[in-house]
Design an enzyme around this catalytic site. Structure first.
Site, PDB file in Angstrom:
ATOM      1  N   HIS A 103      19.206  80.544  70.038  1.00 50.04           N
ATOM      2  CA  HIS A 103      20.050  79.904  71.413  1.00 50.04           C
ATOM      3  C   HIS A 103      21.756  81.459  70.781  1.00 50.04           C
ATOM      4  CE1 HIS A 103      23.653  80.023  67.665  1.00 50.04           C
ATOM      5  NE2 HIS A 103      22.991  79.433  66.990  1.00 50.04           N
ATOM      6  N   ASP A 105      24.697  82.020  72.737  1.00 50.96           N
ATOM      7  CA  ASP A 105      25.177  81.778  72.736  1.00 50.96           C
ATOM      8  C   ASP A 105      25.721  82.102  70.895  1.00 50.96           C
ATOM      9  OD1 ASP A 105      24.467  79.212  72.284  1.00 50.96           O
ATOM     10  OD2 ASP A 105      26.582  78.500  72.112  1.00 50.96           O
ATOM     11  N   ASP A 137      23.917  84.302  62.926  1.00 52.64           N
ATOM     12  CA  ASP A 137      23.959  83.264  63.926  1.00 52.64           C
ATOM     13  C   ASP A 137      23.677  83.205  65.024  1.00 52.64           C
ATOM     14  OD1 ASP A 137      23.876  80.133  64.470  1.00 52.64           O
ATOM     15  OD2 ASP A 137      26.138  80.591  64.292  1.00 52.64           O
ATOM     16  N   GLU A 171      24.346  75.897  71.848  1.00 55.27           N
ATOM     17  CA  GLU A 171      24.131  75.154  70.909  1.00 55.27           C
ATOM     18  C   GLU A 171      25.185  74.848  70.204  1.00 55.27           C
ATOM     19  OE1 GLU A 171      23.140  74.849  66.525  1.00 55.27           O
ATOM     20  OE2 GLU A 171      24.037  76.462  67.719  1.00 55.27           O
ATOM     21  N   GLU A 172      25.724  75.939  70.240  1.00 55.14           N
ATOM     22  CA  GLU A 172      27.591  76.027  69.322  1.00 55.14           C
ATOM     23  C   GLU A 172      28.328  75.491  69.998  1.00 55.14           C
ATOM     24  OE1 GLU A 172      27.487  77.369  67.563  1.00 55.14           O
ATOM     25  OE2 GLU A 172      26.332  79.221  66.690  1.00 55.14           O
ATOM     26  N   GLU A 199      16.487  78.252  64.381  1.00 61.13           N
ATOM     27  CA  GLU A 199      17.069  79.297  62.945  1.00 61.13           C
ATOM     28  C   GLU A 199      17.485  78.241  61.819  1.00 61.13           C
ATOM     29  OE1 GLU A 199      20.966  78.625  64.110  1.00 61.13           O
ATOM     30  OE2 GLU A 199      20.939  77.760  65.402  1.00 61.13           O
ATOM     31  N   HIS A 409      29.680  82.069  61.132  1.00 61.45           N
ATOM     32  CA  HIS A 409      30.763  81.374  61.648  1.00 61.45           C
ATOM     33  C   HIS A 409      32.096  82.318  60.815  1.00 61.45           C
ATOM     34  CE1 HIS A 409      28.793  77.824  64.076  1.00 61.45           C
ATOM     35  NE2 HIS A 409      28.166  79.159  64.201  1.00 61.45           N
TER      36      HIS A 409
END
EC number: 3.5.1.14
Length: 439
Positions: A103, A105, A137, A171-172, A199, A409
């Protein structure tokens, strides 16, 4: 060894320990690969305003320089959320293809809590750590995929199966305008995907982690009603009192699940997690809340995650009968984000045994790369893999990061340069094996 010489050697060791690591003798290619990784990290693809156009302007020419076909798909009318599809054509188009996903984003960052600016992609010369939002990530993956293809091309390798790379938006924030719509599209069906790699997560040890399922994402909102009263009164049936009964009951269940994780009896993805994410109660006033009146309504929201192997109906009964029983003036709303079974009515996970030939191919590729795999896990969160598994297509979650703290994150997210470069070599083995599979 004579004592004076031993003392001299000890002093030399102590002296060296105070110095940073010696610079790694990277080749020109490796230095370029690290620089490309940093360049991609500097593109601000964090929500709430991810720079998808900037990412596309970087990734599409990059892929084209390797001779890959590039396509940009749009699944929203505004066309501000591009989905990039990069394709390395195989020699046998009749074989189902391999899909590598990532992804574009990333989540926001709070710069004041970072040692280095989160979008500067600062590389610490002493440790080799590249600090940036998305370093783990998962903005490392597209660069590793493409550099692995570069390495395979340089070695004269040509794939039998076509290899696709999908670089997707959103995705997030759930993937509604990204992989969700992609998986339902004619364009996706035309790819004839046989297997997907997506991932995973970093491993704090020297063993790679691999994920064969994601937990189901549910949302639970519980509302309580009761008779209002003076703030000094103690009586049965107040709304907040009823809501606290719910919270305490759920907290007991959560503690029991968490104990199994802390004891090692189950992995984080193998239990039901239920965490309060907000509470609403009280009567607003100009200075805050009315403090001498008990409200007639109160509400709490929970993030609820379930392993695909969980008894879904039993959880629903637990919510109705134990967590939010009607006799306590509690009502609830249970929102299921996505189906609980695949198109064939089976639990949504990918087999990791001899029944799935893709698993054997992947496992052998990791071994040939000099790596070791941990016991396959259920991911405690969710990824775009779930959209593919729901279609009955096998998919694994894997990010080649060992001896690395899990910082997705988190503040000060980083990936060490040596770990990043090793990941490229691992993907060379994986892509070679998957795209050569003739079964």
């Amino acid at each position: 060894m004579p004592p004076p010489l031993r003392c001299l050697l000890l002093a030399f060791v102590v002296l060296l320990s105070g110095f940073p690591r010696l610079a790694h003798p990277f080749t020109a290619l490796e230095s370029d690969q690290i620089a490309r990784f940093q360049d991609y990290l500097r593109i601000r693809t964090a929500h709430p305003s991810p720079d998808y156009a900037g990412a596309a302007a970087f990734l599409l020419p990059y892929a084209a320089s390797l001779g890959l076909d590039t396509t940009t798909l749009h699944f929203t009318p505004c066309k501000t959320k591009p989905l990039l599809l990069l394709t390395w054509r195989g020699s046998d188009p009749s074989l189902p293809s391999v899909l590598l996903n990532s992804h574009i984003d990333s989540v926001p960052a709070e710069p004041e809590h970072w040692a280095h600016p989160p979008f500067a992609a600062h590389r610490d010369a002493a440790t080799g750590r590249v600090y940036a939002r998305g370093a783990q990530d998962d903005k490392c993956l597209p660069v590793q995929y493409l550099e692995a293809i570069r390495g395979l091309q340089a070695a004269g390798f040509a794939p039998a199966r076509t290899v696709h790379i999908s670089l997707v938006p959103d995705e997030e924030i759930g993937g509604a305008d990204g992989f969700d719509k992609f998986a339902q599209s004619e364009e996706f069906r035309a790819l004839n995907i046989g297997f997907m790699l997506d991932e995973g997560q970093a491993s704090p040890t020297d063993v790679f982690r691999v994920f064969y399922a994601d937990r189901l994402v549910w949302r639970l909102i519980v509302k309580a009603a009761g008779v209002p009263g003076h703030g000094s009164r103690m009586f049965d049936g107040a709304a907040v009192d009823n809501l606290m009964d719910c919270v305490e009951t759920i907290a007991g269940f959560r503690d029991a699940q968490f104990r199994m994780v802390k004891s090692g009896e189950r992995g984080p993805g193998e239990v039901v997690s239920v965490n309060p994410v907000y509470m609403k109660a009280g009567i607003p006033s100009p200075t805050g809340f009315v403090m001498n009146m008990q409200p007639s309504e109160a509400e709490v929201g929970f993030d609820l995650r379930l392993p695909p192997t969980e008894d879904i109906e039993q959880i629903k009964r637990r919510v109705k009968e134990e967590w939010a029983p009607a006799h306590k003036n509690l009502t609830y709303q249970l929102m299921q984000k996505g189906p609980v079974t695949d198109v064939a009515g089976r639990p949504i996970f990918t087999a990791t045994n001899e029944s799935n030939p893709w698993w054997s191919i992947f496992e052998k590729a990791i071994t040939s790369a000099g790596g070791k795999l941990s016991k396959p896990e259920i991911l405690s969160s969710t990824t775009d893999s779930r959209f593919v598994r729901q279609l009955g297509i096998p998919a694994l979650g894997f990010s080649p990061m060992t001896n690395t703290p899990i910082l997705l994150h988190d503040h000060n997210e980083f990936l060490e340069d040596k770990v990043f470069l090793r990941g490229i070599k691992v993907y060379e083995h994986v892509i070679r094996a998957l795209s050569s599979f003739q079964g």
